[in-house]
Design an enzyme around this catalytic site. Structure first.
Site, PDB file in Angstrom:
ATOM      1  N   GLY A 136     -38.247  22.184   1.478  1.00  0.00           N
ATOM      2  CA  GLY A 136     -39.158  21.886   2.584  1.00  0.00           C
ATOM      3  C   GLY A 136     -39.131  22.887   3.713  1.00  0.00           C
ATOM      4  N   GLY A 189     -41.357   4.788   1.078  1.00  0.00           N
ATOM      5  CA  GLY A 189     -42.125   5.975   0.719  1.00  0.00           C
ATOM      6  C   GLY A 189     -41.286   7.189   0.399  1.00  0.00           C
ATOM      7  N   LYS A 207     -36.325  23.344  -8.563  1.00  0.00           N
ATOM      8  CA  LYS A 207     -35.997  24.103  -7.357  1.00  0.00           C
ATOM      9  C   LYS A 207     -34.831  25.057  -7.609  1.00  0.00           C
ATOM     10  CE  LYS A 207     -37.637  20.287  -4.485  1.00  0.00           C
ATOM     11  NZ  LYS A 207     -37.246  19.123  -3.653  1.00  0.00           N
TER      12      LYS A 207
END
Length: 440
Positions: A136, A189, A207
């Site tokens: 991120g 979520g 990743k």
């Protein structure tokens, strides 16, 4: 000032919408730093009528993202569709073949097709940027590609999936089961309705494949990664880890060994005093071991619209300034086809939890099998049933109880061989729990 970099965005989910908002807010700063402003001129998404919190009228709308990737009005295509095949792959391939820069957050696409896409980008003299594909908002791609040319990396490891770290953190702190924490993560979520990709380690593996190529100058080889998830972790394992001075994390680890580059994803016990052990919740972290900087740990938000969009915008700014170089830090033709290090040759410490029958001689039998496999035990702990003493004057009930072993460095093959023998001896009542230990 130079002509604006004209950007087309394919995919207007949480990240795509945040990219547009950040660019609107930061465009003056980007132009000052890079000498060129950025202008979003085109967008594409499945639903044109959805309220995204801003006006779409200034942008050319494309129902077909492939048409956006071909548009002569677009200089840089931002791919936020997702997935390793289908329209995501076609968008990127079309944009690169038409001589357009590409920015993507798509780790699955890069893990499978990264080398081929980078080759096309180099042939066309354009940029393929992917900071947002790993961790991120943490600038780990830029760090490996640009900030460490004076270093030889020996190992990198990290928490690369916020969902798994959230679940393990909750399990440890609140004594909850995996199933209970997963259900809560889905409600909040943090986890998908089908969480397999996250909790079984595949997201982390994608990743890790990208980071391994950047760290070691090797071709992407996602098929070489050994993968285990966290669904088998029990509250007892987390409690035992705490008692033994460890914390359990799902780590992606890449390491140069005598037999090749070892790539593995699995639950790992790390010392509670280590930097990475302090990373809780949905936060990500990557530690890089190198000869000059020794140990470098980057910690930050690994997911979320704003954090991921921040990384996308950083790549767009690099494209605008002309600063972006070879996608993997060096030309694709120079990336090595590094030998795979088989998992069976891995050497390290192990936590082994056996469910054994509580009767005389069982612990001795287990220790004997370990010794026969040339495995040295650092410690051995047996947790007896609280009611055992009332069932037998010697405190043994005959019912299954946990027996926990901590080994010194041993080969994976030796551990597996010893456990097969122990199982064959009828000493254990259920499959063993094996967690590798990663020392600092």
């Amino acid at each position: 000032m130079a002509r604006p970099l004209r950007v087309g965005i394919a995919g207007l989910g949480t990240v795509g919408a945040a990219v547009i908002q950040i660019l609107a807010r930061q465009n003056a700063v980007i132009a000052q730093r890079g000498g060129r402003p950025v202008q979003v001129v085109a967008v594409s998404a499945r639903d044109r009528t959805k309220d995204r919190g801003f006006d779409l009228s200034p942008f050319t709308w494309f129902d077909d993202p492939i048409a956006l990737a071909r548009s002569p009005e677009v200089d840089c295509v931002v791919e936020l569709v997702g997935g390793s095949e289908g329209s995501a792959r076609e968008v990127v391939e079309t944009a690169l073949s038409h001589g357009k820069h590409v920015v993507t957050a798509n780790k699955a696409l890069l893990a499978k097709h990264g080398s081929a896409l980078a080759r096309t980008a180099e042939e066309k003299g354009v940029t393929l940027a992917f900071e947002a594909s790993v961790a991120g908002g943490i600038p780990v791609v830029k760090t490996l590609r640009e900030a460490l040319p004076g270093n030889s990396v020996s190992r990198l490891y990290g928490i690369l999936n916020g969902t798994c770290n959230y679940i393990l953190s909750r399990m440890e702190l609140e004594g909850l089961t995996f199933a209970e924490c997963l259900k809560d993560a889905q409600r909040l979520g943090y986890a998908e309705a089908d969480p397999t990709f996250d909790v079984e380690g595949f997201d982390t593996a994608h990743k890790l494949a990208i980071l391994t190529s950047l760290a070691f100058g090797s071709q992407i080889d996602s098929e070489a990664i050994y993968v285990e998830g966290i669904s088998s972790i029990a509250p007892l394992d987390l409690a035992m880890a705490q008692e033994l001075g460890f914390r359990i994390k799902l780590l992606g680890v890449a390491e140069r060994t005598n037999t090749g580059i070892e790539q593995r994803v699995h639950p790992t016990m790390v010392p509670r005093t280590s930097s990475i052990a302090q990373v809780m919740g949905v936060t990500n972290a990557v530690t890089i071991d190198a000869d000059a900087v020794k140990e470098l740990t980057l910690i930050g938000p690994g997911a979320g619209g704003a954090a991921t969009a921040s990384a996308v915008v950083a790549d767009i700014a690099d494209v605008a300034s002309g600063a972006a170089g070879a996608p993997f830090g060096r030309p694709v033709h120079s990336l090595e086809s590094a030998p795979r290090a088989p998992m069976q040759r891995h050497e390290g410490g192990y936590y082994i939890r056996l469910t054994v029958h509580d009767r005389p001689g069982v612990a001795a039998g287990v220790a004997t099998r370990m010794a026969e496999a040339d495995i040295s035990l650092e410690s051995i702990l047996q947790k007896r049933s609280e009611t055992a003493a009332t069932k037998d004057p010697h405190g043994r009930s005959g019912t299954p109880v946990p027996l926990v072993l901590i080994t010194y460095a041993a080969a994976e093959s030796a551990i597996r061989s010893a456990l097969e023998e122990i199982s064959g001896d009828g000493l254990i009542a259920e499959p063993p729990q094996v967690i590798r230990i990663e020392r600092e």
